[in-house]
Design a protein around this motif. Structure first.
Motif, PDB file in Angstrom:
ATOM      1  N   THR A 106       0.810  -1.217   0.000  1.00 16.05           N
ATOM      2  CA  THR A 106       0.000   0.000   0.000  1.00 16.05           C
ATOM      3  C   THR A 106       0.846   1.271   0.000  1.00 16.05           C
ATOM      4  N   GLY A 107       2.053   1.185   0.522  1.00 16.97           N
ATOM      5  CA  GLY A 107       2.925   2.349   0.549  1.00 16.97           C
ATOM      6  C   GLY A 107       3.752   2.527  -0.706  1.00 16.97           C
ATOM      7  N   VAL A 108       3.790   1.513  -1.559  1.00 18.69           N
ATOM      8  CA  VAL A 108       4.670   1.516  -2.728  1.00 18.69           C
ATOM      9  C   VAL A 108       3.895   1.693  -4.031  1.00 18.69           C
ATOM     10  N   LEU A 109       2.794   0.985  -4.169  1.00 19.15           N
ATOM     11  CA  LEU A 109       2.080   0.899  -5.437  1.00 19.15           C
ATOM     12  C   LEU A 109       1.450   2.234  -5.817  1.00 19.15           C
ATOM     13  N   CYS A 110       1.784   2.727  -7.020  1.00 17.25           N
ATOM     14  CA  CYS A 110       1.184   3.959  -7.562  1.00 17.25           C
ATOM     15  C   CYS A 110       1.223   5.092  -6.543  1.00 17.25           C
ATOM     16  N   ASN A 111       2.361   5.286  -5.919  1.00 11.96           N
ATOM     17  CA  ASN A 111       2.478   6.272  -4.842  1.00 11.96           C
ATOM     18  C   ASN A 111       3.703   7.162  -5.071  1.00 11.96           C
ATOM     19  N   PRO A 112       3.557   8.223  -5.854  1.00 10.61           N
ATOM     20  CA  PRO A 112       4.693   9.123  -6.093  1.00 10.61           C
ATOM     21  C   PRO A 112       5.083   9.938  -4.861  1.00 10.61           C
ATOM     22  N   TYR A 113       4.268   9.882  -3.802  1.00 13.94           N
ATOM     23  CA  TYR A 113       4.543  10.655  -2.585  1.00 13.94           C
ATOM     24  C   TYR A 113       5.090   9.771  -1.462  1.00 13.94           C
ATOM     25  N   ALA A 114       5.545   8.577  -1.814  1.00 17.38           N
ATOM     26  CA  ALA A 114       5.908   7.584  -0.801  1.00 17.38           C
ATOM     27  C   ALA A 114       7.091   7.991   0.055  1.00 17.38           C
ATOM     28  N   GLU A 115       7.894   8.964  -0.417  1.00 18.93           N
ATOM     29  CA  GLU A 115       9.043   9.404   0.367  1.00 18.93           C
ATOM     30  C   GLU A 115       8.871  10.848   0.850  1.00 18.93           C
ATOM     31  N   SER A 116       7.602  11.199   1.068  1.00 22.30           N
ATOM     32  CA  SER A 116       7.298  12.528   1.596  1.00 22.30           C
ATOM     33  C   SER A 116       7.138  12.462   3.116  1.00 22.30           C
ATOM     34  N   ASN A 117       6.448  13.446   3.699  1.00 18.98           N
ATOM     35  CA  ASN A 117       6.546  13.709   5.134  1.00 18.98           C
ATOM     36  C   ASN A 117       5.437  13.129   5.996  1.00 18.98           C
ATOM     37  N   GLY A 118       4.522  12.374   5.413  1.00 19.63           N
ATOM     38  CA  GLY A 118       3.347  11.965   6.167  1.00 19.63           C
ATOM     39  C   GLY A 118       3.581  10.956   7.258  1.00 19.63           C
ATOM     40  N   ALA A 119       4.752  10.345   7.331  1.00 19.53           N
ATOM     41  CA  ALA A 119       4.985   9.329   8.368  1.00 19.53           C
ATOM     42  C   ALA A 119       5.778   9.868   9.551  1.00 19.53           C
ATOM     43  N   PHE A 120       6.841  10.644   9.302  1.00 19.86           N
ATOM     44  CA  PHE A 120       7.658  11.064  10.448  1.00 19.86           C
ATOM     45  C   PHE A 120       6.878  11.961  11.393  1.00 19.86           C
ATOM     46  N   ILE A 121       5.802  12.562  10.912  1.00 20.13           N
ATOM     47  CA  ILE A 121       5.006  13.464  11.737  1.00 20.13           C
ATOM     48  C   ILE A 121       4.113  12.723  12.729  1.00 20.13           C
ATOM     49  N   ARG A 122       4.046  11.408  12.652  1.00 24.97           N
ATOM     50  CA  ARG A 122       3.169  10.658  13.549  1.00 24.97           C
ATOM     51  C   ARG A 122       3.947   9.639  14.385  1.00 24.97           C
ATOM     52  N   SER A 123       5.175   9.980  14.697  1.00 29.90           N
ATOM     53  CA  SER A 123       6.055   9.071  15.446  1.00 29.90           C
ATOM     54  C   SER A 123       5.870   9.145  16.949  1.00 29.90           C
ATOM     55  N   GLU A 124       5.276  10.230  17.457  1.00 29.76           N
ATOM     56  CA  GLU A 124       5.252  10.459  18.912  1.00 29.76           C
ATOM     57  C   GLU A 124       4.481   9.390  19.674  1.00 29.76           C
ATOM     58  N   ILE A 125       3.405   8.871  19.087  1.00 26.95           N
ATOM     59  CA  ILE A 125       2.598   7.892  19.806  1.00 26.95           C
ATOM     60  C   ILE A 125       3.414   6.678  20.211  1.00 26.95           C
ATOM     61  N   TRP A 126       4.307   6.243  19.317  1.00 29.35           N
ATOM     62  CA  TRP A 126       5.105   5.040  19.606  1.00 29.35           C
ATOM     63  C   TRP A 126       6.194   5.346  20.627  1.00 29.35           C
ATOM     64  N   ALA A 127       6.759   6.537  20.565  1.00 24.83           N
ATOM     65  CA  ALA A 127       7.769   6.929  21.550  1.00 24.83           C
ATOM     66  C   ALA A 127       7.164   7.032  22.938  1.00 24.83           C
ATOM     67  N   CYS A 128       5.954   7.609  23.036  1.00 29.02           N
ATOM     68  CA  CYS A 128       5.318   7.771  24.340  1.00 29.02           C
ATOM     69  C   CYS A 128       4.831   6.442  24.911  1.00 29.02           C
ATOM     70  N   LEU A 129       4.481   5.504  24.052  1.00 23.97           N
ATOM     71  CA  LEU A 129       4.099   4.172  24.534  1.00 23.97           C
ATOM     72  C   LEU A 129       5.309   3.318  24.876  1.00 23.97           C
ATOM     73  N   CYS A 130       6.467   3.652  24.318  1.00 24.67           N
ATOM     74  CA  CYS A 130       7.695   2.886  24.550  1.00 24.67           C
ATOM     75  C   CYS A 130       8.798   3.819  25.056  1.00 24.67           C
ATOM     76  N   PRO A 131       8.601   4.506  26.178  1.00 25.38           N
ATOM     77  CA  PRO A 131       9.595   5.462  26.644  1.00 25.38           C
ATOM     78  C   PRO A 131      10.908   4.783  27.021  1.00 25.38           C
ATOM     79  N   GLY A 132      12.023   5.365  26.556  1.00 26.42           N
ATOM     80  CA  GLY A 132      13.319   4.791  26.876  1.00 26.42           C
ATOM     81  C   GLY A 132      13.592   3.461  26.209  1.00 26.42           C
ATOM     82  N   ASP A 133      12.816   3.112  25.194  1.00 26.07           N
ATOM     83  CA  ASP A 133      12.968   1.831  24.489  1.00 26.07           C
ATOM     84  C   ASP A 133      12.853   2.090  22.986  1.00 26.07           C
ATOM     85  N   PRO A 134      13.855   2.749  22.405  1.00 27.37           N
ATOM     86  CA  PRO A 134      13.751   3.126  20.987  1.00 27.37           C
ATOM     87  C   PRO A 134      13.608   1.936  20.046  1.00 27.37           C
ATOM     88  N   ALA A 135      14.155   0.787  20.417  1.00 28.83           N
ATOM     89  CA  ALA A 135      14.020  -0.379  19.535  1.00 28.83           C
ATOM     90  C   ALA A 135      12.560  -0.763  19.361  1.00 28.83           C
TER      91      ALA A 135
END
Length: 504
Positions: A106-135
């Motif tokens: 779904t992220g690859v097929l017919c997606n000219p915007y696949a390397e744009s900014n829509g993902a890095f902007i939603r990283s906080e939820i995972w960091a806050c659920l996994c504090p001090g555990d970046p892996a």
């Protein structure tokens, strides 16, 4: 870290996200060096709605329902249910989900915007659920990003999630950047951009000059979005900065956030404003900075001049609110995230008899070790990310199965090679039976049914791999829908890997 401190950092993270998004939104898509030191919208209207936070409210629903089992397929289903917007990479991912494809196709097929900014902007939820555990944060960020991104678009979210998670335990900005870099490939564009920015910083260059050097090295189209959307190609404010290829914005904009971090000198306001004053995707860059600095500084580190005008409210612009369950305030979001976190911090929460609970933070030296979750335990994390970007993944109590392929299409009459990797989850050998459910005219080199040996050795689990090919001698409707059924001989569990290929 005691739970009160953790909760305060989470609240500051969401406040900072709201502040950065609101500060940067009016300049989104504009190129230039600006001079912001406060909001420029009508502050009587309060906080500005921002999709950067919207999707994370939906991810919280998924995490509350599915806990540590949340993955890309689950997030895709929540996307279809709660998120109606159809622009850029969101629209491409959404369209592919509706067609029946699974992430990461779904992220690859017919997606000219696949390397744009829509993902890095939603990283906080995972960091806050996994504090001090970046892996762990990176593991979930990867599942999130591949719903509608690939390549640099994915790496951007991994980098940001790693930094934000580590920030609960580590205060040094250069060390946080180093930790983030350890989770992305050494030769990716994002790594090159961040290395360039860091070199400029080490050489004492002004942040404005570093910005220009970055944009010349990694041209991004995002800062000319307003110009081109309004058919004003002659209004490029900086002719010495090229346009860049549409949809390839992530590496540049994440690196702009790093400019804010390095030149911001650990100051919330200075870091935030430098990022926004670099232009380009300003609500995203400033939003990430605000969230990270919130984690680092807590609520006391955010001046009231930033919080008072926008208050506690969360406004959405991309979520279907009629379905219910979506947070409407930073307070509610903080409560729900911190209530859920002990599930994601499994084994790292202690409950002393006479004091409040604590989240155990590992020594940050361990952040540079290989990820110890699932397939990541057996191969280097960056090698895994550089492997074929397309795969189908399913798991059961006995094994994980990864079916890799190079493209989501198939040519009639030609063999299409695939690779099946089995991660044996048990400390014993297994024979795994493969049974293909194929449409008429499609054959597989292994035969419709075959057995596959899943190895183990000296009491340790192991990966096993087989390579085979699919051939479609005819395709009546231009679509080839396959289903691979897997089971361990002598056990009742079944795993099904669906795969949709299009006629090339």
């Amino acid at each position: 870290m005691n739970f009160s401190t953790y909760k305060d950092c989470v609240r500051a993270c969401w406040l900072g996200k709201n502040i950065g998004g609101t500060l940067g939104a009016p300049l989104e898509g504009h190129r230039g060096v600006f001079d912001l030191n406060f909001y420029i919208h009508d502050i009587k209207t309060g906080v500005i709605p921002n999709d950067d936070l919207d999707l994370q409210l939906v991810w919280l629903l998924a995490a509350e329902q599915h806990g540590r089992d949340v993955n890309a397929e689950i997030l895709g289903e929540y996307w279809l249910t709660y998120i109606p917007c159809d622009w850029s990479e969101y629209g491409a991912g959404h369209n592919n989900l509706r067609r029946g494809h699974l992430p990461p196709v779904t992220g690859v097929l017919c997606n000219p915007y696949a390397e744009s900014n829509g993902a890095f902007i939603r990283s906080e939820i995972w960091a806050c659920l996994c504090p001090g555990d970046p892996a762990s944060a990176v593991k979930y960020a990867f599942e999130d990003a591949i719903v509608d991104h690939t390549g640099e678009g994915v790496y951007g979210e991994l980098f940001c999630a790693a930094i934000e998670s580590a920030a609960f335990a580590e205060q040094d900005i250069p060390m946080l950047i180093k930790i983030g870099l350890s989770f992305i490939p050494d030769d990716c564009k994002l790594r090159q951009c961040i290395d360039l920015v860091y070199e400029c910083y080490e050489n004492g260059m002004d942040w404005r000059d570093a910005r220009k050097k970055l944009l010349q090295f990694a041209p991004s189209p995002f800062g000319l979005r307003y110009v081109y959307d309004n058919n004003l190609p002659d209004k490029n404010p900086e002719p010495d900065i090229p346009m860049g290829e549409v949809g390839h914005d992530c590496a540049t904009n994440v690196a702009i956030s790093v400019i804010g971090l390095l030149w911001g000198e650990n100051d919330f306001t200075k870091s935030l404003c430098i990022a926004a004053n670099c232009g380009e995707d300003t609500d995203c860059t400033a939003g990430f900075i605000g969230a990270l600095m919130g984690i680092l500084r807590g609520t006391d580190g955010i001046e009231k001049k930033w919080t008072d005008p926008i208050g506690d409210q969360i406004k959405t612009c991309t979520v279907d609110l009629t379905r219910g369950g979506i947070c409407s305030s930073v307070t509610e979001l903080t409560e729900r995230v911190t209530r859920l976190a002990p599930i994601f911090c499994l084994g790292r929460v202690s409950y002393p008899a006479d004091t409040e609970p604590e989240i155990i933070m590992p020594n940050t030296d361990t952040y540079f070790q290989p990820i110890k979750t699932g397939l990541f335990e057996y191969i280097d994390k960056r090698t895994f990310l550089q492997t074929s970007p397309l795969f189908v993944h399913k798991s059961c109590a006995l094994f994980d199965a990864y079916l890799y392929f190079d493209t989501p299409d198939i040519t009639v009459g030609e063999d299409k090679q695939m690779r099946l990797t089995i991660l044996n989850a048990q400390e014993q050998q297994h024979w795994i039976r493969l049974k293909w459910h194929l449409p008429e005219g499609v054959t597989v080199s292994t035969g419709v049914q075959s057995d596959f040996y899943a190895d183990q050795y000296t009491g340790k689990t192991k990966c096993s791999t087989m390579v085979f090919s699919i051939c479609a001698d005819e395709m009546r409707d231009g679509v080839c829908e396959l289903l691979l059924e897997l089971c361990v001989c002598g056990h009742p569990s079944r795993v099904y890997l669906p795969l949709t290929l299009l006629k090339s």
